[in-house]
Design a protein around this motif. Structure first.
Motif, mmCIF file in Angstrom:
data_model
loop_
_atom_site.group_PDB
_atom_site.id
_atom_site.type_symbol
_atom_site.label_atom_id
_atom_site.label_comp_id
_atom_site.label_asym_id
_atom_site.label_seq_id
_atom_site.Cartn_x
_atom_site.Cartn_y
_atom_site.Cartn_z
ATOM 1 N N ALA A 123 0.832 -1.211 0.000
ATOM 2 C CA ALA A 123 0.000 0.000 0.000
ATOM 3 C C ALA A 123 0.864 1.256 0.000
ATOM 4 C CB ALA A 123 -0.930 -0.006 1.212
ATOM 5 N N LEU A 124 1.928 1.228 0.777
ATOM 6 C CA LEU A 124 2.845 2.372 0.855
ATOM 7 C C LEU A 124 3.530 2.608 -0.487
ATOM 8 C CD1 LEU A 124 3.532 4.170 3.315
ATOM 9 C CD2 LEU A 124 5.590 2.782 3.626
ATOM 10 N N ARG A 125 3.991 1.527 -1.093
ATOM 11 C CA ARG A 125 4.664 1.619 -2.392
ATOM 12 C C ARG A 125 3.698 2.111 -3.470
ATOM 13 N NH1 ARG A 125 8.648 3.122 -5.315
ATOM 14 N NH2 ARG A 125 9.190 1.794 -7.072
ATOM 15 N N PHE A 126 2.476 1.618 -3.448
ATOM 16 C CA PHE A 126 1.453 2.050 -4.399
ATOM 17 C C PHE A 126 1.214 3.551 -4.267
ATOM 18 C CE2 PHE A 126 -3.300 2.175 -5.355
ATOM 19 C CZ PHE A 126 -3.134 2.178 -6.737
ATOM 20 N N ASP A 127 1.105 4.023 -3.040
ATOM 21 C CA ASP A 127 0.908 5.457 -2.799
ATOM 22 C C ASP A 127 2.083 6.271 -3.332
ATOM 23 O OD1 ASP A 127 -0.279 7.868 -1.203
ATOM 24 O OD2 ASP A 127 1.787 7.685 -0.478
ATOM 25 N N GLN A 128 3.296 5.801 -3.107
ATOM 26 C CA GLN A 128 4.482 6.521 -3.556
ATOM 27 C C GLN A 128 4.518 6.645 -5.081
ATOM 28 O OE1 GLN A 128 7.397 3.962 -1.731
ATOM 29 N NE2 GLN A 128 7.653 5.301 0.055
ATOM 30 N N ILE A 129 4.245 5.534 -5.751
ATOM 31 C CA ILE A 129 4.307 5.517 -7.212
ATOM 32 C C ILE A 129 3.252 6.441 -7.810
ATOM 33 C CG2 ILE A 129 3.947 4.091 -9.265
ATOM 34 C CD1 ILE A 129 5.095 1.722 -7.669
ATOM 35 N N VAL A 130 2.018 6.330 -7.314
ATOM 36 C CA VAL A 130 0.927 7.115 -7.883
ATOM 37 C C VAL A 130 1.099 8.594 -7.577
ATOM 38 C CG1 VAL A 130 -1.564 7.513 -7.861
ATOM 39 C CG2 VAL A 130 -0.672 5.172 -7.886
ATOM 40 N N THR A 131 1.522 8.918 -6.364
ATOM 41 C CA THR A 131 1.752 10.320 -6.016
ATOM 42 C C THR A 131 2.791 10.941 -6.943
ATOM 43 O OG1 THR A 131 1.190 9.933 -3.693
ATOM 44 C CG2 THR A 131 2.474 11.904 -4.193
ATOM 45 N N GLN A 132 3.847 10.200 -7.238
ATOM 46 C CA GLN A 132 4.874 10.691 -8.147
ATOM 47 C C GLN A 132 4.299 10.906 -9.545
ATOM 48 O OE1 GLN A 132 8.417 8.274 -8.308
ATOM 49 N NE2 GLN A 132 9.260 9.388 -10.044
ATOM 50 N N LYS A 133 3.483 9.976 -10.011
ATOM 51 C CA LYS A 133 2.890 10.109 -11.335
ATOM 52 C C LYS A 133 1.951 11.312 -11.405
ATOM 53 C CE LYS A 133 3.228 5.357 -13.023
ATOM 54 N NZ LYS A 133 3.992 5.750 -14.241
ATOM 55 N N ILE A 134 1.178 11.519 -10.356
ATOM 56 C CA ILE A 134 0.264 12.665 -10.332
ATOM 57 C C ILE A 134 1.043 13.976 -10.351
ATOM 58 C CG2 ILE A 134 -1.393 13.922 -8.895
ATOM 59 C CD1 ILE A 134 -2.492 11.198 -7.998
ATOM 60 N N ASN A 135 2.079 14.053 -9.529
ATOM 61 C CA ASN A 135 2.874 15.276 -9.476
ATOM 62 C C ASN A 135 3.573 15.558 -10.810
ATOM 63 O OD1 ASN A 135 2.259 16.025 -6.829
ATOM 64 N ND2 ASN A 135 3.886 14.760 -5.968
ATOM 65 N N GLU A 136 4.030 14.501 -11.471
ATOM 66 C CA GLU A 136 4.660 14.674 -12.786
ATOM 67 C C GLU A 136 3.635 15.137 -13.816
ATOM 68 O OE1 GLU A 136 6.339 10.871 -13.530
ATOM 69 O OE2 GLU A 136 8.137 11.217 -12.307
ATOM 70 N N LYS A 137 2.430 14.644 -13.687
ATOM 71 C CA LYS A 137 1.372 14.979 -14.648
ATOM 72 C C LYS A 137 0.925 16.430 -14.521
ATOM 73 C CE LYS A 137 -3.353 13.711 -15.961
ATOM 74 N NZ LYS A 137 -4.508 12.804 -15.680
ATOM 75 N N VAL A 138 0.709 16.895 -13.294
ATOM 76 C CA VAL A 138 0.169 18.248 -13.114
ATOM 77 C C VAL A 138 1.266 19.292 -12.952
ATOM 78 C CG1 VAL A 138 -1.895 17.284 -12.050
ATOM 79 C CG2 VAL A 138 -0.046 18.097 -10.586
ATOM 80 N N GLY A 139 2.501 18.856 -12.754
ATOM 81 C CA GLY A 139 3.607 19.791 -12.590
ATOM 82 C C GLY A 139 3.764 20.223 -11.146
ATOM 83 N N ARG A 140 4.891 20.837 -10.853
ATOM 84 C CA ARG A 140 5.184 21.226 -9.476
ATOM 85 C C ARG A 140 5.531 22.703 -9.342
ATOM 86 N NH1 ARG A 140 9.066 16.093 -7.948
ATOM 87 N NH2 ARG A 140 7.419 14.561 -7.585
ATOM 88 N N SER A 141 5.193 23.519 -10.320
ATOM 89 C CA SER A 141 5.522 24.941 -10.236
ATOM 90 C C SER A 141 4.685 25.621 -9.163
ATOM 91 C CB SER A 141 5.282 25.613 -11.590
ATOM 92 O OG SER A 141 3.937 25.462 -11.986
ATOM 93 N N ASP A 142 5.096 26.811 -8.772
ATOM 94 C CA ASP A 142 4.464 27.510 -7.657
ATOM 95 C C ASP A 142 2.991 27.826 -7.898
ATOM 96 O OD1 ASP A 142 6.823 27.426 -6.291
ATOM 97 O OD2 ASP A 142 7.464 29.441 -6.909
ATOM 98 N N ASN A 143 2.590 27.943 -9.173
ATOM 99 C CA ASN A 143 1.205 28.298 -9.453
ATOM 100 C C ASN A 143 0.273 27.092 -9.497
ATOM 101 O OD1 ASN A 143 2.328 27.323 -11.828
ATOM 102 N ND2 ASN A 143 0.938 28.501 -13.132
ATOM 103 N N LYS A 144 0.805 25.913 -9.267
ATOM 104 C CA LYS A 144 -0.025 24.712 -9.264
ATOM 105 C C LYS A 144 -0.670 24.517 -7.894
ATOM 106 C CE LYS A 144 1.107 23.672 -13.473
ATOM 107 N NZ LYS A 144 0.120 23.800 -14.563
ATOM 108 N N ILE A 145 -1.807 23.829 -7.894
ATOM 109 C CA ILE A 145 -2.516 23.560 -6.638
ATOM 110 C C ILE A 145 -1.851 22.373 -5.947
ATOM 111 C CG2 ILE A 145 -4.766 23.223 -5.597
ATOM 112 C CD1 ILE A 145 -4.884 23.692 -9.225
ATOM 113 N N LYS A 146 -1.585 22.518 -4.679
ATOM 114 C CA LYS A 146 -0.982 21.429 -3.921
ATOM 115 C C LYS A 146 -1.925 20.231 -3.890
ATOM 116 C CE LYS A 146 0.864 20.220 0.637
ATOM 117 N NZ LYS A 146 1.087 20.685 2.038
ATOM 118 N N LEU A 147 -1.360 19.043 -4.059
ATOM 119 C CA LEU A 147 -2.149 17.815 -4.047
ATOM 120 C C LEU A 147 -2.680 17.545 -2.643
ATOM 121 C CD1 LEU A 147 -3.144 15.192 -5.435
ATOM 122 C CD2 LEU A 147 -0.937 14.161 -4.812
ATOM 123 N N LYS A 148 -3.989 17.378 -2.542
ATOM 124 C CA LYS A 148 -4.622 16.986 -1.281
ATOM 125 C C LYS A 148 -4.855 15.477 -1.338
ATOM 126 C CE LYS A 148 -7.901 19.424 0.697
ATOM 127 N NZ LYS A 148 -9.202 20.075 1.012
#
Length: 309
Positions: A123-148
């Protein structure tokens, strides 16, 4: 629009959790989420939906522990929505693709005996992988909404996300329904710092985990609950519990802790809880079963269900 929770009611979360057990394709899951959301709110879902399934990721852990999960990602930059809902699946008698009761084997060795962490790790590994994919997809610049990030789960699934929250604080909120409570036996295996505190408090041998079974469970429960209530905000874990639920009835057995807020509901007026009956089971007998099963933990950790059989 603020990033308020999309799945913001008990009934919405419960119905969406139930979709996890239907073994649907990604397109079917999206369709079900849309249908349920419209039925419950009268509106279209307020964001685009992306689905991530654990089946689509290989090698989440070394043995086939039976872990299944889905992440639902809601995203709309203009509306300010960026939320992931991680649903960890509860216990199934046989798995969808095998007759083997993998979940129930983990319930025994991971939660009750407390000497395996395979589904937790998956479960932990699944969360890590998906969180990384989501962050890569939406970007991490300052104007992006933080993932909840929000965790959902029923039964064993509730246990997994609660335990992740207690040990890793991965979620803003965890909502569980009729969950299998975390046990201090499994936490002692998962959380090395907690185990170190137990060793110090109860004068245990660090390399002899089995000594934990000799400690009076009431003392362990008090210590564990006090310890974890200092680690997290209790309001981040919300329990919805049927008074008649079997897991709620056995929550007083040695090992289980109670962390978070809880709403108990009466779902059957003709049936009362067997909690009082279960409480009469001798702790000595429960410990004897626990110690007996613990001798098979090493082979389960190495070879899984087949090794135990």
């Amino acid at each position: 629009m603020s990033n308020e929770e999309v799945l913001n009611t008990d009934i919405l979360r419960a119905r969406i959790m139930n979709v996890e057990y239907q073994n649907l394709t990604i397109s079917e899951i999206k369709r079900e989420i849309r249908r349920i959301y419209i039925e419950e709110t009268g509106k279209e879902p307020p964001a685009n939906i992306t689905i991530y399934r654990s089946d689509d990721f290989k090698n989440l852990n070394d043995i086939d522990s039976g872990f299944d999960g889905t992440v639902i990602h809601f995203y709309d930059e203009e509306k300010g929505i960026n939320q992931s809902y991680t649903i960890t699946r509860g216990s199934e008698a046989p798995e969808k693709d095998t007759w083997k009761p993998l979940d129930w084997t983990y319930n025994v060795f991971g939660i009750f005996v407390g000497q395996n962490r395979s589904q937790y790790d998956a479960a932990l590994r699944f969360d890590q992988i998906v969180t990384q994919k989501i962050n890569e997809k939406v970007g991490r610049s300052d104007n992006k909404i933080k993932l909840k990030k929000i965790g959902l789960g029923h039964s064993l699934g509730g246990n997994l996300n609660e335990t992740i929250q207690l040990t890793e604080k991965r979620y803003e909120k965890v909502y569980v329904i009729n969950d299998a409570p975390p046990s201090f036996y499994q936490l002692a295996t998962i959380d090395e710092y907690f185990w170190g505190q137990l060793v110090k408090k109860f004068n245990l041998n660090f390399d002899h985990y089995e000594e934990i079974y000799s400690i009076p469970p009431s003392k362990l429960k008090s210590f564990a609950e006090e310890y974890y209530k200092k680690q997290i905000d209790e309001r981040s874990i919300y329990h919805l519990t049927a008074q008649e639920d079997m897991l709620y009835a056995v929550s007083g057995v040695r090992g289980f802790i109670d962390i978070g807020s809880r709403r108990v509901i009466d779902t059957n007026k003709d049936f009362t809880s067997i909690k009082d009956l279960v409480s009469k089971i001798s702790d000595k007998d429960v410990r004897a079963i626990q110690v007996y099963l613990s001798q098979y933990s090493d082979v389960y950790n190495e070879k899984g269900f087949d090794g135990v059989v």
